[in-house]
Scaffold this active site. Structure first.
Site, PDB file in Angstrom:
ATOM      1  CB  THR A  26      35.719  15.020  16.566  1.00 36.73           C
ATOM      2  OG1 THR A  26      35.569  15.832  17.741  1.00 36.73           O
ATOM      3  CG2 THR A  26      34.521  15.177  15.665  1.00 36.73           C
ATOM      4  CD  GLU A  98      36.730  19.291  17.274  1.00 35.44           C
ATOM      5  OE1 GLU A  98      35.941  18.337  17.435  1.00 35.44           O
ATOM      6  OE2 GLU A  98      36.613  20.396  17.817  1.00 35.44           O
TER       7      GLU A  98
HETATM    8  P1  ADP Z   1      36.782  15.250  22.946  1.00 35.64           P
HETATM    9  O1  ADP Z   1      36.103  16.567  23.070  1.00 35.64           O
HETATM   10  O2  ADP Z   1      37.651  14.908  24.121  1.00 35.64           O
HETATM   11  O3  ADP Z   1      37.503  15.141  21.628  1.00 35.64           O
HETATM   12  P2  ADP Z   1      34.675  13.643  21.786  1.00 35.64           P
HETATM   13  O4  ADP Z   1      33.289  13.603  22.320  1.00 35.64           O
HETATM   14  O5  ADP Z   1      34.901  14.416  20.521  1.00 35.64           O
HETATM   15  O6  ADP Z   1      35.619  14.148  22.954  1.00 35.64           O
HETATM   16  O7  ADP Z   1      35.130  12.130  21.611  1.00 35.64           O
HETATM   17  C1  ADP Z   1      36.387  11.885  21.027  1.00 35.64           C
HETATM   18  C2  ADP Z   1      37.019  10.582  21.460  1.00 35.64           C
HETATM   19  O8  ADP Z   1      36.154   9.482  21.186  1.00 35.64           O
HETATM   20  C3  ADP Z   1      38.275  10.312  20.681  1.00 35.64           C
HETATM   21  O9  ADP Z   1      39.407  10.920  21.277  1.00 35.64           O
HETATM   22  C4  ADP Z   1      38.363   8.799  20.686  1.00 35.64           C
HETATM   23  O10 ADP Z   1      39.078   8.355  21.830  1.00 35.64           O
HETATM   24  C5  ADP Z   1      36.909   8.366  20.786  1.00 35.64           C
HETATM   25  N1  ADP Z   1      36.294   7.883  19.522  1.00 35.64           N
HETATM   26  C6  ADP Z   1      35.472   6.810  19.454  1.00 35.64           C
HETATM   27  N2  ADP Z   1      35.038   6.602  18.215  1.00 35.64           N
HETATM   28  C7  ADP Z   1      35.574   7.572  17.443  1.00 35.64           C
HETATM   29  C8  ADP Z   1      35.481   7.892  16.037  1.00 35.64           C
HETATM   30  N3  ADP Z   1      34.750   7.161  15.190  1.00 35.64           N
HETATM   31  N4  ADP Z   1      36.171   8.965  15.589  1.00 35.64           N
HETATM   32  C9  ADP Z   1      36.912   9.704  16.433  1.00 35.64           C
HETATM   33  N5  ADP Z   1      37.047   9.459  17.763  1.00 35.64           N
HETATM   34  C10 ADP Z   1      36.382   8.404  18.276  1.00 35.64           C
HETATM   35 MG    MG Z   2      36.534  15.806  19.815  1.00 39.93          MG
END
Ligand code: ADP
Ligand code: MG
Length: 184
Positions: A26, A98
Protein backbone atom coordinates in the site's frame (compact mmCIF):
# COMPACT_ATOMS: atom_id res chain seq x y z
CA UNK A 1 -19.19 13.06 0.82
CA UNK A 2 -19.33 14.58 -2.63
CA UNK A 3 -17.12 12.57 -4.95
CA UNK A 4 -14.67 12.89 -6.58
CA UNK A 5 -12.35 13.94 -3.78
CA UNK A 6 -8.78 14.75 -4.65
CA UNK A 7 -5.88 13.86 -2.36
CA UNK A 8 -2.24 14.03 -3.26
CA UNK A 9 1.18 13.86 -1.79
CA UNK A 10 4.55 12.23 -1.98
CA UNK A 11 4.67 8.50 -1.38
CA UNK A 12 6.12 8.05 2.10
CA UNK A 13 7.29 5.12 4.20
CA UNK A 14 4.47 3.50 6.12
CA UNK A 15 4.62 0.94 8.88
CA UNK A 16 6.28 -1.53 6.54
CA UNK A 17 3.54 -4.07 7.14
CA UNK A 18 1.57 -4.02 3.90
CA UNK A 19 3.97 -6.14 1.91
CA UNK A 20 5.78 -7.88 4.72
CA UNK A 21 2.83 -9.15 6.77
CA UNK A 22 0.01 -9.18 4.29
CA UNK A 23 1.63 -9.48 0.88
CA UNK A 24 -0.35 -6.40 -0.13
CA UNK A 25 1.71 -3.28 -0.88
CA UNK A 26 0.00 0.00 0.00
CA UNK A 27 1.46 3.32 -1.03
CA UNK A 28 1.15 5.69 1.93
CA UNK A 29 0.71 9.43 1.47
CA UNK A 30 0.70 12.02 4.27
CA UNK A 31 -2.64 12.36 6.04
CA UNK A 32 -2.31 16.19 6.14
CA UNK A 33 -4.53 16.64 3.10
CA UNK A 34 -7.43 15.12 5.05
CA UNK A 35 -7.76 18.38 7.00
CA UNK A 36 -9.26 19.85 3.83
CA UNK A 37 -11.97 17.19 3.96
CA UNK A 38 -13.28 17.13 7.53
CA UNK A 39 -16.39 15.19 6.47
CA UNK A 40 -14.45 12.31 4.96
CA UNK A 41 -15.02 9.42 7.33
CA UNK A 42 -12.61 6.59 7.98
CA UNK A 43 -13.16 3.57 5.81
CA UNK A 44 -12.35 1.81 2.58
CA UNK A 45 -12.74 3.64 -0.72
CA UNK A 46 -12.09 3.12 -4.42
CA UNK A 47 -10.74 5.55 -6.95
CA UNK A 48 -8.03 6.18 -9.49
CA UNK A 49 -4.41 7.22 -9.09
CA UNK A 50 -2.04 9.03 -11.39
CA UNK A 51 1.51 7.87 -10.88
CA UNK A 52 4.36 10.04 -12.06
CA UNK A 53 6.68 8.19 -14.40
CA UNK A 54 9.85 6.72 -12.92
CA UNK A 55 12.34 9.56 -13.01
CA UNK A 56 14.50 9.71 -16.12
CA UNK A 57 17.32 12.15 -16.54
CA UNK A 58 16.95 14.05 -19.78
CA UNK A 59 19.78 15.31 -22.01
CA UNK A 60 19.78 18.73 -20.38
CA UNK A 61 20.24 17.10 -17.05
CA UNK A 62 16.82 17.91 -15.66
CA UNK A 63 14.45 15.32 -14.35
CA UNK A 64 10.86 15.09 -15.45
CA UNK A 65 9.37 16.80 -12.47
CA UNK A 66 8.83 13.85 -10.18
CA UNK A 67 8.15 14.98 -6.68
CA UNK A 68 7.22 18.49 -7.72
CA UNK A 69 3.68 19.82 -7.77
CA UNK A 70 3.59 19.35 -11.53
CA UNK A 71 2.49 16.17 -13.17
CA UNK A 72 2.18 15.55 -16.85
CA UNK A 73 0.25 13.64 -19.44
CA UNK A 74 2.61 10.71 -19.24
CA UNK A 75 1.32 9.82 -15.81
CA UNK A 76 -0.01 6.31 -15.55
CA UNK A 77 -3.63 6.17 -14.44
CA UNK A 78 -4.64 3.07 -12.58
CA UNK A 79 -7.54 1.88 -10.44
CA UNK A 80 -6.98 1.84 -6.71
CA UNK A 81 -8.51 0.75 -3.45
CA UNK A 82 -7.58 2.63 -0.32
CA UNK A 83 -8.17 2.86 3.38
CA UNK A 84 -8.37 6.03 5.38
CA UNK A 85 -8.09 5.60 9.10
CA UNK A 86 -6.53 3.67 11.89
CA UNK A 87 -6.42 0.09 10.55
CA UNK A 88 -8.24 -1.35 13.59
CA UNK A 89 -6.53 -4.73 13.14
CA UNK A 90 -3.22 -2.96 13.82
CA UNK A 91 -4.65 -0.40 16.25
CA UNK A 92 -2.77 2.54 14.79
CA UNK A 93 -2.97 5.74 16.80
CA UNK A 94 -2.54 8.06 13.83
CA UNK A 95 -4.70 8.18 10.76
CA UNK A 96 -3.11 6.97 7.55
CA UNK A 97 -3.98 7.01 3.88
CA UNK A 98 -2.93 3.72 2.29
CA UNK A 99 -3.47 3.05 -1.38
CA UNK A 100 -3.24 -0.30 -3.12
CA UNK A 101 -2.75 0.27 -6.85
CA UNK A 102 -4.43 -2.33 -9.03
CA UNK A 103 -3.75 -3.53 -12.58
CA UNK A 104 -5.60 -1.77 -15.43
CA UNK A 105 -9.33 -2.44 -15.13
CA UNK A 106 -9.59 -3.32 -18.79
CA UNK A 107 -7.51 -6.43 -18.23
CA UNK A 108 -9.35 -9.59 -17.27
CA UNK A 109 -9.30 -10.11 -13.53
CA UNK A 110 -6.40 -12.23 -12.30
CA UNK A 111 -8.86 -13.56 -9.74
CA UNK A 112 -10.33 -15.75 -12.48
CA UNK A 113 -11.00 -19.39 -11.69
CA UNK A 114 -7.51 -20.53 -12.65
CA UNK A 115 -5.97 -19.09 -9.51
CA UNK A 116 -7.61 -19.82 -6.19
CA UNK A 117 -5.23 -17.56 -4.22
CA UNK A 118 -4.09 -14.83 -6.60
CA UNK A 119 -1.23 -12.64 -5.50
CA UNK A 120 -1.72 -8.91 -5.19
CA UNK A 121 -0.53 -6.53 -7.86
CA UNK A 122 3.06 -5.34 -7.43
CA UNK A 123 4.88 -2.54 -9.23
CA UNK A 124 8.49 -1.40 -8.93
CA UNK A 125 8.80 0.74 -5.78
CA UNK A 126 7.82 4.38 -6.25
CA UNK A 127 8.65 5.92 -2.87
CA UNK A 128 9.17 9.67 -3.08
CA UNK A 129 7.18 10.16 -6.27
CA UNK A 130 4.10 12.35 -6.36
CA UNK A 131 0.84 10.45 -6.20
CA UNK A 132 -2.43 12.07 -7.24
CA UNK A 133 -5.53 10.31 -6.07
CA UNK A 134 -9.14 10.82 -7.04
CA UNK A 135 -11.49 9.13 -4.57
CA UNK A 136 -14.66 8.10 -6.38
CA UNK A 137 -16.67 6.06 -3.91
CA UNK A 138 -17.02 4.60 -0.46
CA UNK A 139 -17.04 0.83 0.08
CA UNK A 140 -17.49 0.28 3.81
CA UNK A 141 -16.03 1.22 7.19
CA UNK A 142 -12.75 -0.07 8.55
CA UNK A 143 -13.40 -3.32 10.37
CA UNK A 144 -11.35 -5.22 12.89
CA UNK A 145 -10.63 -8.88 12.14
CA UNK A 146 -10.15 -12.04 14.14
CA UNK A 147 -7.17 -13.05 12.03
CA UNK A 148 -4.81 -11.79 9.38
CA UNK A 149 -6.34 -14.30 6.96
CA UNK A 150 -9.76 -12.75 7.51
CA UNK A 151 -8.29 -9.30 6.90
CA UNK A 152 -6.61 -10.41 3.67
CA UNK A 153 -9.80 -12.08 2.52
CA UNK A 154 -11.73 -8.84 2.94
CA UNK A 155 -9.05 -6.86 1.11
CA UNK A 156 -9.60 -9.22 -1.83
CA UNK A 157 -13.27 -8.34 -1.66
CA UNK A 158 -12.40 -4.62 -1.48
CA UNK A 159 -10.31 -4.99 -4.65
CA UNK A 160 -13.09 -6.77 -6.48
CA UNK A 161 -15.68 -4.20 -5.42
CA UNK A 162 -13.33 -1.44 -6.58
CA UNK A 163 -12.60 -3.16 -9.88
CA UNK A 164 -16.25 -3.79 -10.71
CA UNK A 165 -17.32 -0.32 -9.58
CA UNK A 166 -14.76 1.32 -11.83
CA UNK A 167 -16.05 -0.69 -14.81
CA UNK A 168 -19.37 1.10 -14.53
CA UNK A 169 -19.91 3.51 -17.37
CA UNK A 170 -19.82 6.68 -15.34
CA UNK A 171 -16.33 5.96 -14.11
CA UNK A 172 -14.59 4.92 -17.31
CA UNK A 173 -13.76 8.49 -18.17
CA UNK A 174 -11.63 8.80 -15.07
CA UNK A 175 -9.42 6.03 -16.35
CA UNK A 176 -9.10 7.37 -19.89
CA UNK A 177 -9.17 11.16 -19.87
CA UNK A 178 -6.52 12.40 -17.56
CA UNK A 179 -8.67 14.18 -15.00
CA UNK A 180 -6.75 12.88 -12.05
CA UNK A 181 -3.25 14.20 -12.57
CA UNK A 182 -4.23 17.69 -13.68
CA UNK A 183 -6.92 20.02 -12.42
CA UNK A 184 -9.34 20.65 -15.27
P1 ADP B 1 5.07 0.94 3.56
O1 ADP B 1 4.68 0.49 4.92
O2 ADP B 1 6.36 1.70 3.53
O3 ADP B 1 3.94 1.67 2.88
P2 ADP B 1 4.36 -1.38 1.98
O4 ADP B 1 4.75 -2.77 2.34
O5 ADP B 1 2.93 -0.99 2.21
O6 ADP B 1 5.36 -0.40 2.72
O7 ADP B 1 4.75 -1.19 0.45
C1 ADP B 1 4.40 0.03 -0.17
C2 ADP B 1 5.31 0.41 -1.31
O8 ADP B 1 5.36 -0.62 -2.30
C3 ADP B 1 4.79 1.62 -2.03
O9 ADP B 1 5.23 2.83 -1.43
C4 ADP B 1 5.32 1.45 -3.44
O10 ADP B 1 6.60 2.04 -3.55
C5 ADP B 1 5.43 -0.06 -3.58
N1 ADP B 1 4.36 -0.71 -4.38
C6 ADP B 1 4.60 -1.70 -5.27
N2 ADP B 1 3.47 -2.13 -5.84
C7 ADP B 1 2.46 -1.41 -5.30
C8 ADP B 1 1.03 -1.41 -5.48
N3 ADP B 1 0.43 -2.23 -6.35
N4 ADP B 1 0.30 -0.53 -4.76
C9 ADP B 1 0.90 0.30 -3.89
N5 ADP B 1 2.24 0.35 -3.66
C10 ADP B 1 3.03 -0.50 -4.35
MG1 MG C 1 1.93 0.88 3.00
Amino acid sequence: APFPIRLSGPVIKGFGRGSKDLGIPTANIPADDLDNHPDLKTGVYYGVVALAPIQHTTENGHGNGNGSAETNSRDTILPAVLSIGYNPFYKNTVRSVEIHVMPPTTQPSPTAASQSQPTFHRLPDFYGTKLNLLILGYIWPEFDYVSMEALIEDIRVDCEVARLSLLREGYLRYLVDDGVSSEK
